[in-house]
Every structure is written in C-alpha cells, then in structure tokens.
Design a protein around this motif. Sequence first.
Motif, mmCIF file in Angstrom:
data_model
loop_
_atom_site.group_PDB
_atom_site.id
_atom_site.type_symbol
_atom_site.label_atom_id
_atom_site.label_comp_id
_atom_site.label_asym_id
_atom_site.label_seq_id
_atom_site.Cartn_x
_atom_site.Cartn_y
_atom_site.Cartn_z
ATOM 1 N N MET A 1 16.442 70.256 84.806
ATOM 2 C CA MET A 1 17.789 70.054 84.099
ATOM 3 C C MET A 1 18.956 70.768 84.886
ATOM 4 O O MET A 1 18.608 71.933 85.407
ATOM 5 C CB MET A 1 17.817 70.717 82.639
ATOM 6 C CG MET A 1 19.021 70.489 81.705
ATOM 7 S SD MET A 1 19.543 68.727 81.495
ATOM 8 C CE MET A 1 18.783 68.060 80.262
ATOM 9 N N SER A 2 20.112 70.569 84.862
ATOM 10 C CA SER A 2 21.099 71.039 85.627
ATOM 11 C C SER A 2 21.410 72.429 85.038
ATOM 12 O O SER A 2 21.448 72.335 83.500
ATOM 13 C CB SER A 2 22.360 70.086 85.931
ATOM 14 O OG SER A 2 23.265 70.651 86.556
ATOM 15 N N VAL A 3 21.748 73.388 85.434
ATOM 16 C CA VAL A 3 22.282 74.684 85.094
ATOM 17 C C VAL A 3 23.606 74.523 84.493
ATOM 18 O O VAL A 3 24.019 75.412 84.004
ATOM 19 C CB VAL A 3 21.936 75.890 86.250
ATOM 20 C CG1 VAL A 3 20.601 76.181 86.296
ATOM 21 C CG2 VAL A 3 22.811 75.510 87.223
ATOM 22 N N ASP A 4 24.384 73.553 84.994
ATOM 23 C CA ASP A 4 25.749 73.466 84.484
ATOM 24 C C ASP A 4 25.972 72.565 83.304
ATOM 25 O O ASP A 4 27.129 72.303 83.039
ATOM 26 C CB ASP A 4 26.651 73.221 85.610
ATOM 27 C CG ASP A 4 26.454 71.920 86.455
ATOM 28 O OD1 ASP A 4 25.419 71.368 86.058
ATOM 29 O OD2 ASP A 4 27.228 71.406 87.169
ATOM 30 N N ARG A 5 24.859 72.015 82.713
ATOM 31 C CA ARG A 5 24.987 71.116 81.498
ATOM 32 C C ARG A 5 24.191 71.594 80.247
ATOM 33 O O ARG A 5 23.156 72.580 80.651
ATOM 34 C CB ARG A 5 24.531 69.846 82.067
ATOM 35 C CG ARG A 5 25.359 69.222 82.808
ATOM 36 C CD ARG A 5 24.730 67.761 83.186
ATOM 37 N NE ARG A 5 24.945 67.083 81.773
ATOM 38 C CZ ARG A 5 24.369 65.897 81.939
ATOM 39 N NH1 ARG A 5 23.919 65.037 82.992
ATOM 40 N NH2 ARG A 5 24.571 65.165 80.795
ATOM 41 N N CYS A 6 24.654 71.618 79.155
ATOM 42 C CA CYS A 6 24.008 71.755 77.847
ATOM 43 C C CYS A 6 22.600 70.981 77.869
ATOM 44 O O CYS A 6 22.639 70.012 78.196
ATOM 45 C CB CYS A 6 24.762 71.718 76.858
ATOM 46 S SG CYS A 6 26.140 72.728 76.581
ATOM 47 N N GLU A 7 21.418 71.485 77.467
ATOM 48 C CA GLU A 7 20.306 70.846 77.251
ATOM 49 C C GLU A 7 20.310 70.066 75.988
ATOM 50 O O GLU A 7 19.492 69.394 75.477
ATOM 51 C CB GLU A 7 19.084 71.629 77.297
ATOM 52 C CG GLU A 7 19.043 72.208 78.937
ATOM 53 C CD GLU A 7 17.674 73.136 78.952
ATOM 54 O OE1 GLU A 7 16.610 72.813 78.238
ATOM 55 O OE2 GLU A 7 17.861 73.998 79.734
ATOM 56 N N LEU A 8 21.302 70.309 75.253
ATOM 57 C CA LEU A 8 21.224 69.855 73.711
ATOM 58 C C LEU A 8 22.629 69.399 73.509
ATOM 59 O O LEU A 8 23.650 70.339 73.666
ATOM 60 C CB LEU A 8 20.899 70.967 72.607
ATOM 61 C CG LEU A 8 20.892 70.767 71.295
ATOM 62 C CD1 LEU A 8 20.097 69.501 70.716
ATOM 63 C CD2 LEU A 8 20.551 72.041 70.481
ATOM 64 N N LEU A 9 23.170 68.404 72.780
ATOM 65 C CA LEU A 9 24.216 67.860 72.399
ATOM 66 C C LEU A 9 24.685 68.587 71.224
ATOM 67 O O LEU A 9 23.920 68.276 70.277
ATOM 68 C CB LEU A 9 24.287 66.552 72.367
ATOM 69 C CG LEU A 9 25.872 65.885 72.229
ATOM 70 C CD1 LEU A 9 27.095 66.368 73.005
ATOM 71 C CD2 LEU A 9 25.606 64.545 71.710
ATOM 72 N N CYS A 10 25.719 69.508 71.241
ATOM 73 C CA CYS A 10 26.046 70.050 69.964
ATOM 74 C C CYS A 10 27.518 70.419 70.169
ATOM 75 O O CYS A 10 28.209 70.940 70.861
ATOM 76 C CB CYS A 10 25.263 71.352 69.674
ATOM 77 S SG CYS A 10 25.400 72.695 70.768
ATOM 78 N N ILE A 11 28.334 69.873 69.228
ATOM 79 C CA ILE A 11 29.744 70.255 69.289
ATOM 80 C C ILE A 11 30.210 70.898 68.051
ATOM 81 O O ILE A 11 30.009 70.483 66.927
ATOM 82 C CB ILE A 11 30.428 68.720 69.436
ATOM 83 C CG1 ILE A 11 30.024 67.893 70.667
ATOM 84 C CG2 ILE A 11 32.016 68.823 69.268
ATOM 85 C CD1 ILE A 11 30.690 66.694 70.669
ATOM 86 N N ASP A 12 31.080 71.847 68.336
ATOM 87 C CA ASP A 12 31.748 72.723 67.053
ATOM 88 C C ASP A 12 32.887 71.909 66.796
ATOM 89 O O ASP A 12 33.955 72.288 67.605
ATOM 90 C CB ASP A 12 31.879 74.027 67.798
ATOM 91 C CG ASP A 12 32.804 74.939 66.432
ATOM 92 O OD1 ASP A 12 33.172 74.401 65.507
ATOM 93 O OD2 ASP A 12 32.623 76.063 66.733
ATOM 94 N N PHE A 13 32.714 70.780 66.152
ATOM 95 C CA PHE A 13 33.882 69.849 66.091
ATOM 96 C C PHE A 13 35.297 70.502 65.615
ATOM 97 O O PHE A 13 36.280 70.112 66.274
ATOM 98 C CB PHE A 13 33.294 68.682 64.859
ATOM 99 C CG PHE A 13 34.407 67.597 64.948
ATOM 100 C CD1 PHE A 13 34.685 66.776 65.907
ATOM 101 C CD2 PHE A 13 35.359 67.612 63.826
ATOM 102 C CE1 PHE A 13 35.709 65.830 65.735
ATOM 103 C CE2 PHE A 13 36.377 66.807 63.849
ATOM 104 C CZ PHE A 13 36.483 65.678 64.726
ATOM 105 N N ASP A 14 35.244 71.107 64.657
ATOM 106 C CA ASP A 14 36.657 71.785 64.261
ATOM 107 C C ASP A 14 37.125 72.562 65.414
ATOM 108 O O ASP A 14 38.490 72.290 65.509
ATOM 109 C CB ASP A 14 36.384 72.735 62.956
ATOM 110 C CG ASP A 14 35.925 71.965 61.502
ATOM 111 O OD1 ASP A 14 36.234 70.735 61.665
ATOM 112 O OD2 ASP A 14 35.317 72.460 60.825
#
Length: 120
Positions: A1-14
Amino acid sequence: MSVDRCELLCIDFDHAESLRAALPEADPLDRQATRLRALGDPTRLRIAHALLVGTELCVCDLAWIVGSSQGLVSHHLRQLRAAGLVSSRRDGKLVMYRLAPSGEQLLSATTAPEVEADPV
C-alpha cells in the motif's frame, strides 16, 4: 500500500464539508494560479525583481539588467501584464513598466526567507 494514501476510507463528513464550503470559488483560484504561473519562469522572476528594485524601467534597461534580448523581455513582459502583475505606460517612444500592487504582493510573498523543511 502507498504511504501517501489512507488504507481505509473514512470521512469526517461534517468537518470535511465545512472546509469544502469555505474554499474560494474556481474563478479567483484560476486568476491566482495564472499569476503564480507567470512568476514560475526564471526570466520573468528576474524581470519582476528588477522592477521591484528599479521601480519603473523601460524594455531596453530591463533587457540589459536581466541579460536577455529586448524581444524576449518584451514577450515576458506581455505575459506578466496579462497576468495583472505589471503595468505599462508610454513615454514618448519608450514603454515604461512597473510592478502592479498585485505583483509586488505576490513577489514579496514568494521571496520570503526560506525555511528549512524537516527531513522526511
């Protein structure tokens, strides 16, 4: 996995949406990007520095100062003027150039003392 990307999609939407809503519109950002690109050439940057120190100069003087031909300096001045960074006025047979206030602001912002970055 790339070090400059998250491994998990999680958005603090607000939080993300409030920041997204606070971003400037596209048109002002396009104008700002055009101005930044105009100073991205070493010759144009030298011309801008010469105008900052010399206040108002003709193409002949600028060509001598930056060590380029009058034709090349005129070409770069047209680009700087199109970006709104310099202004010109005719004085008889001479065309005099000076930095516009936006050019002075951008040049002083880009020539701030360099800060050493932490090694990564």
